[in-house]
Structure formats: C-alpha cells, structure tokens
Design a protein around this motif. Structure first.
Motif, mmCIF file in Angstrom:
data_model
loop_
_atom_site.group_PDB
_atom_site.id
_atom_site.type_symbol
_atom_site.label_atom_id
_atom_site.label_comp_id
_atom_site.label_asym_id
_atom_site.label_seq_id
_atom_site.Cartn_x
_atom_site.Cartn_y
_atom_site.Cartn_z
ATOM 1 N N PHE A 37 0.807 -1.217 0.000
ATOM 2 C CA PHE A 37 0.000 0.000 0.000
ATOM 3 C C PHE A 37 0.844 1.272 0.000
ATOM 4 O O PHE A 37 0.374 2.316 -0.418
ATOM 5 C CB PHE A 37 -0.946 0.033 1.200
ATOM 6 N N MET A 38 2.072 1.221 0.463
ATOM 7 C CA MET A 38 2.880 2.435 0.555
ATOM 8 C C MET A 38 3.604 2.767 -0.739
ATOM 9 O O MET A 38 4.275 3.797 -0.796
ATOM 10 C CB MET A 38 3.877 2.308 1.704
ATOM 11 N N GLN A 39 3.506 1.979 -1.738
ATOM 12 C CA GLN A 39 4.088 2.337 -3.027
ATOM 13 C C GLN A 39 3.164 3.364 -3.675
ATOM 14 O O GLN A 39 2.002 3.092 -3.926
ATOM 15 C CB GLN A 39 4.235 1.108 -3.920
ATOM 16 N N THR A 40 3.695 4.546 -3.950
ATOM 17 C CA THR A 40 2.842 5.638 -4.416
ATOM 18 C C THR A 40 2.689 5.678 -5.926
ATOM 19 O O THR A 40 1.877 6.432 -6.432
ATOM 20 C CB THR A 40 3.406 6.977 -3.942
ATOM 21 N N GLY A 41 3.431 4.951 -6.636
ATOM 22 C CA GLY A 41 3.324 4.993 -8.092
ATOM 23 C C GLY A 41 4.144 3.874 -8.713
ATOM 24 O O GLY A 41 4.711 3.036 -8.018
ATOM 25 N N PRO A 42 4.189 3.836 -10.030
ATOM 26 C CA PRO A 42 4.977 2.787 -10.670
ATOM 27 C C PRO A 42 6.463 2.973 -10.373
ATOM 28 O O PRO A 42 6.981 4.087 -10.396
ATOM 29 C CB PRO A 42 4.670 2.964 -12.159
ATOM 30 N N GLN A 43 7.124 1.914 -10.081
ATOM 31 C CA GLN A 43 8.532 1.948 -9.718
ATOM 32 C C GLN A 43 9.420 1.412 -10.833
ATOM 33 O O GLN A 43 10.520 0.960 -10.580
ATOM 34 C CB GLN A 43 8.735 1.119 -8.443
ATOM 35 N N ASP A 44 8.944 1.438 -12.078
ATOM 36 C CA ASP A 44 9.697 0.807 -13.151
ATOM 37 C C ASP A 44 10.647 1.754 -13.865
ATOM 38 O O ASP A 44 11.507 1.320 -14.614
ATOM 39 C CB ASP A 44 8.738 0.190 -14.172
ATOM 40 N N GLY A 45 10.550 3.080 -13.673
ATOM 41 C CA GLY A 45 11.416 4.009 -14.384
ATOM 42 C C GLY A 45 12.288 4.801 -13.433
ATOM 43 O O GLY A 45 12.160 4.707 -12.208
ATOM 44 N N PRO A 46 13.203 5.625 -13.969
ATOM 45 C CA PRO A 46 14.048 6.451 -13.097
ATOM 46 C C PRO A 46 13.243 7.586 -12.474
ATOM 47 O O PRO A 46 12.161 7.935 -12.929
ATOM 48 C CB PRO A 46 15.125 6.971 -14.048
ATOM 49 N N TYR A 47 13.786 8.191 -11.459
ATOM 50 C CA TYR A 47 13.128 9.295 -10.744
ATOM 51 C C TYR A 47 13.146 10.537 -11.626
ATOM 52 O O TYR A 47 14.185 10.943 -12.137
ATOM 53 C CB TYR A 47 13.838 9.573 -9.423
#
Length: 157
Positions: A37-47
């Motif tokens: 639940f704490m993942q705020t968005g997709p984590q597949d790309g760079p910041y």
C-alpha cells in the motif's frame, strides 16, 4: 553434534510456542500489506523531478531600494558613514557653585552605666542541644496526664 541437536531442539520448541506461532506470520502479513500500500506509483522508471532546479549565483547583486522620502533612514546598516560628522550636543549642563558645608556631628557625651548583671550560673544555663530539647518532637497535648485517683469501694481512709 549433540550440542547442535540440543540447540535445534530448543529453537523448535520456542518456534512452536503459541505467541511465536501466531505472531510471526501475522506480523509478516501486516508488513507485506503495508509495503504494497505504501508504493505511491509505478517503480519501473528512473526518478523524474516535477520541477527543474534553478541554478543561482552565490553572490547575487542587491537591487536598490526606492525610499518614499528620498532619504535613506539612519537605521539602515552602513549608511551612517554617509552623513558628515558633527560634534555631539552636550546632554547635561553643569552648574558651577560652591557645595554647602558638611553638617557637624553633635558633641560626644559619655553615657553612665549602672552595675552589670551577673552572668547566669552554670546550672541556670539551658541550651536546647544540652538538654535534648532539640530532639523532642512531641506536642504539648501529648504530655502525660495526671493519673486519675482511684477510689476503692469498701475501704474508708
């Protein structure tokens, strides 16, 4: 080898106790759900920052300030040297006069004393620490009362 078996047996016994058997899986499940639940968005790309950083020079030039009266106030730091120096006005004016003479003390008159009282005798000296009064913590109402006279029936005095 026996020592290792003994340690493993104790570890198995501890893992099978009720608090550990119920608590460890429940906390693992709670941690997994909280992590999802704490993942705020997709984590597949760079910041990617939302705003570009603005590079500013370290020493920026100060812009001149337009004062309403046209004169820079005295409280602005660094402007006190712009005005010409002038002699300070004396705040106190001194008067020149003779001080009054000092008052004369009255003449000394020796006093006549009567005979001195004799010092108290050693028996009359009552120091609190010598008599033990300083350690007496009883109240006046705690003093022993006078005994009640007993009257015996049948005996005539």
């Amino acid at each position: 080898m026996e020592r290792l078996d003994l340690i493993l047996d104790r570890l198995k016994a501890f893992a099978l106790t009720r608090p550990v058997a119920y608590g460890a899986p429940s906390f693992a499940a709670a941690g997994l759900l909280a992590g999802l639940f704490m993942q705020t968005g997709p984590q597949d790309g760079p910041y990617v920052p939302e705003m570009e950083r603005v590079e500013r020079p370290v020493m920026a030039e100060a812009e001149p300030i337009a004062w309403p009266t046209g004169k820079v106030p005295d409280y602005v730091i660094g402007t006190d040297s712009l005005k010409p120096a002038r002699a300070p006005q004396p705040a106190v004016q001194y008067a020149d006069y003779e001080p009054p003479p000092a008052p004369e003390p009255p003449p000394y008159v020796p006093v006549e004393h009567g005979p001195a009282a004799p010092p108290p005798s050693a028996d009359e000296t009552r120091w609190a620490s010598a008599q033990g009064d300083i350690l007496d913590v009883s109240l006046p109402e705690d003093a022993p009362r006078a005994p009640t006279p007993t009257v015996l029936a049948g005996i005539n005095p």
